[in-house]
Design a protein around this motif. Sequence first.
Motif, PDB file in Angstrom:
ATOM      1  N   TYR A  69       0.939  -3.180  19.709  1.00  0.00           N
ATOM      2  CA  TYR A  69       1.265  -4.611  19.542  1.00  0.00           C
ATOM      3  C   TYR A  69       1.460  -5.332  20.878  1.00  0.00           C
ATOM      4  CZ  TYR A  69       5.576  -1.924  19.824  1.00  0.00           C
ATOM      5  OH  TYR A  69       6.520  -1.012  20.194  1.00  0.00           O
ATOM      6  N   CYS A  70       1.504  -4.604  21.984  1.00  0.00           N
ATOM      7  CA  CYS A  70       2.012  -5.193  23.231  1.00  0.00           C
ATOM      8  C   CYS A  70       0.900  -5.451  24.250  1.00  0.00           C
ATOM      9  CB  CYS A  70       3.059  -4.252  23.822  1.00  0.00           C
ATOM     10  SG  CYS A  70       3.725  -4.839  25.384  1.00  0.00           S
ATOM     11  N   LYS A 159      14.759  -1.253  23.329  1.00  0.00           N
ATOM     12  CA  LYS A 159      14.596  -1.564  21.905  1.00  0.00           C
ATOM     13  C   LYS A 159      14.044  -0.351  21.173  1.00  0.00           C
ATOM     14  CE  LYS A 159      13.898  -6.537  21.945  1.00  0.00           C
ATOM     15  NZ  LYS A 159      12.990  -7.586  21.448  1.00  0.00           N
ATOM     16  N   GLU A 161      12.487  -0.801  18.455  1.00  0.00           N
ATOM     17  CA  GLU A 161      11.302  -1.477  17.879  1.00  0.00           C
ATOM     18  C   GLU A 161      11.264  -1.391  16.357  1.00  0.00           C
ATOM     19  OE1 GLU A 161      10.381  -3.037  20.405  1.00  0.00           O
ATOM     20  OE2 GLU A 161       9.347  -1.910  21.964  1.00  0.00           O
ATOM     21  N   ILE A 199      11.456  -5.364  16.566  1.00  0.00           N
ATOM     22  CA  ILE A 199      10.456  -6.424  16.394  1.00  0.00           C
ATOM     23  C   ILE A 199      10.337  -6.648  14.887  1.00  0.00           C
ATOM     24  CG2 ILE A 199       8.095  -7.154  16.857  1.00  0.00           C
ATOM     25  CD1 ILE A 199       7.922  -5.122  19.073  1.00  0.00           C
ATOM     26  N   PRO A 229      10.619 -12.019  16.437  1.00  0.00           N
ATOM     27  CA  PRO A 229       9.468 -11.860  15.554  1.00  0.00           C
ATOM     28  C   PRO A 229       8.269 -11.255  16.273  1.00  0.00           C
ATOM     29  CG  PRO A 229       9.665 -14.141  16.270  1.00  0.00           C
ATOM     30  CD  PRO A 229      10.855 -13.423  16.822  1.00  0.00           C
ATOM     31  N   PHE A 230       7.475 -10.508  15.537  1.00  0.00           N
ATOM     32  CA  PHE A 230       6.201 -10.005  16.064  1.00  0.00           C
ATOM     33  C   PHE A 230       5.262 -11.193  16.278  1.00  0.00           C
ATOM     34  CE2 PHE A 230       1.791  -8.873  14.745  1.00  0.00           C
ATOM     35  CZ  PHE A 230       1.436  -8.236  15.915  1.00  0.00           C
ATOM     36  N   ILE A 231       4.646 -11.232  17.450  1.00  0.00           N
ATOM     37  CA  ILE A 231       3.686 -12.295  17.746  1.00  0.00           C
ATOM     38  C   ILE A 231       2.336 -11.638  18.032  1.00  0.00           C
ATOM     39  CG2 ILE A 231       3.123 -14.221  19.291  1.00  0.00           C
ATOM     40  CD1 ILE A 231       6.240 -14.382  19.805  1.00  0.00           C
ATOM     41  N   ILE A 309       3.209 -10.285  27.272  1.00  0.00           N
ATOM     42  CA  ILE A 309       3.413  -9.346  26.159  1.00  0.00           C
ATOM     43  C   ILE A 309       2.720  -9.901  24.919  1.00  0.00           C
ATOM     44  CG2 ILE A 309       5.184  -8.379  24.641  1.00  0.00           C
ATOM     45  CD1 ILE A 309       7.056  -8.288  27.042  1.00  0.00           C
ATOM     46  N   TYR A 310       2.882 -11.215  24.740  1.00  0.00           N
ATOM     47  CA  TYR A 310       2.205 -11.933  23.645  1.00  0.00           C
ATOM     48  C   TYR A 310       1.837 -13.302  24.186  1.00  0.00           C
ATOM     49  CZ  TYR A 310       7.121 -13.302  23.344  1.00  0.00           C
ATOM     50  OH  TYR A 310       8.389 -13.703  23.658  1.00  0.00           O
TER      51      TYR A 310
HETATM   52  N1  5AD Z   1       5.484  -9.585  19.703  1.00  0.00           N
HETATM   53  C1  5AD Z   1       6.817  -9.651  19.865  1.00  0.00           C
HETATM   54  N2  5AD Z   1       7.528  -8.831  20.647  1.00  0.00           N
HETATM   55  C2  5AD Z   1       6.838  -7.874  21.318  1.00  0.00           C
HETATM   56  N3  5AD Z   1       7.254  -6.915  22.180  1.00  0.00           N
HETATM   57  C3  5AD Z   1       6.174  -6.215  22.560  1.00  0.00           C
HETATM   58  N4  5AD Z   1       5.068  -6.696  21.977  1.00  0.00           N
HETATM   59  C4  5AD Z   1       5.447  -7.740  21.197  1.00  0.00           C
HETATM   60  C5  5AD Z   1       4.755  -8.651  20.343  1.00  0.00           C
HETATM   61  N5  5AD Z   1       3.427  -8.619  20.178  1.00  0.00           N
HETATM   62  C6  5AD Z   1       8.647  -6.734  22.561  1.00  0.00           C
HETATM   63  C7  5AD Z   1       9.077  -5.286  22.447  1.00  0.00           C
HETATM   64  C8  5AD Z   1       9.413  -4.900  23.847  1.00  0.00           C
HETATM   65  C9  5AD Z   1       9.789  -6.223  24.466  1.00  0.00           C
HETATM   66  C10 5AD Z   1       9.732  -6.293  25.950  1.00  0.00           C
HETATM   67  O1  5AD Z   1       8.852  -7.134  23.889  1.00  0.00           O
HETATM   68  O2  5AD Z   1      10.253  -5.248  21.659  1.00  0.00           O
HETATM   69  O3  5AD Z   1      10.463  -3.972  23.872  1.00  0.00           O
END
Ligand code: 5AD
Length: 346
Positions: A69-70, A159, A161, A199, A229-231, A309-310
Amino acid sequence: MNTDITVILNKGSIKHTLNKSEILSLLKTKDTNKLFKVANKIRKLYVGDEVHLRALIEFSNYCQQNCLYCGLRRDNTKLIRYRMEPNKIIDLVQKAKDYGYKTIVLQSGQDSYYTIEKMKKIILAIKNLNVALTLSIGEKTFEEYRAYRNAGTDKYLLKIETTDQNVYNKLNPGMSLKNRKNCIKNIKKLGYETGSGIIVGLPGQTLESIVEDIIYMQSIPVDMVGIGPFIYNPNTPITCPPKNNNNTYFELSLKIIAILRILIPDINIPATTAMETVKPNGRLIALQSGANVVMPNATEINYKKYYEIYPGKICLKDSPEHCRCCIESKIKSIKRYISTDVGIPQ
Ligand code: 5AD
Ligand code: FES
């Protein structure tokens, strides 16, 4: 099963403990105002109206991990990589101190370029500046964590996660949930103020697994918990999940923040950057639903655009100085004030 939200909230406010089905009911409730109001009241009672600022310095975007996801994942060849030399990092910390920050968060991808010796040099120099220091640099051995702690690091942020074994295995290739939990245990054992978090909205994650995440946070117990939130990031292998609705995950993240405030009332809960990335004023909304910390970015503009990261991260074109002023006036606008504490017990 007791699904009456008022009854559950009353129990939570008094006992600060809830069973799994009660937590699940809160995660599912449509009566969000009630939940946020109770969390805000408990926040005021336990940690007051002050908001703690932590200056975030993103000193390297190299990452040897490959989380699906990162954007910093090692297989993302589209990202221009940078790492700062120790003197540069120390210089940015001095600047952040000059802007009035009393706690610094040094964050990077998991980057073995920074050996114990390099990290010790950085940590000692920063502690000489008389600011509190948080490290957020990933999974390390017990010896490494011990060395950073002995050099004076106050807090560590790692985290989890997700605590869902299946989701974790799918999204974090080459990593293990067991090892991650062990790292957090070691961090706690070494006397760091211990931060973790999840996340929200990862593909495959369920509300039931989020209940387990919340219980896990309580079991440590964490001193600090970051929820965001996941982005979706197009430069990662994850395809945009069909249900990836910014509002859904914003609201769910807000509920989790509120529940954590009720269950572990005296901890620090940041209103994360991800919250504001998916919703205008998302950080202020979080501050009014249980959160009490903000981590403004103090990385210089020419670096921070690469710490992707996003996509769509807020403040990318704003200087650290601008962010400091901006957040101060935002916090004042909701009748809260900035803490003058160093952020660690003296
Ligand atoms: N969306 C949201 N948070 C994210 N992280 C990593 N990828 C994403 C994403 N796509 C968060 C993880 C990591 C932090 C630095 O960013 O929790 O630990
Ligand atoms: Fe894992 Fe960045 S690749 S958090």
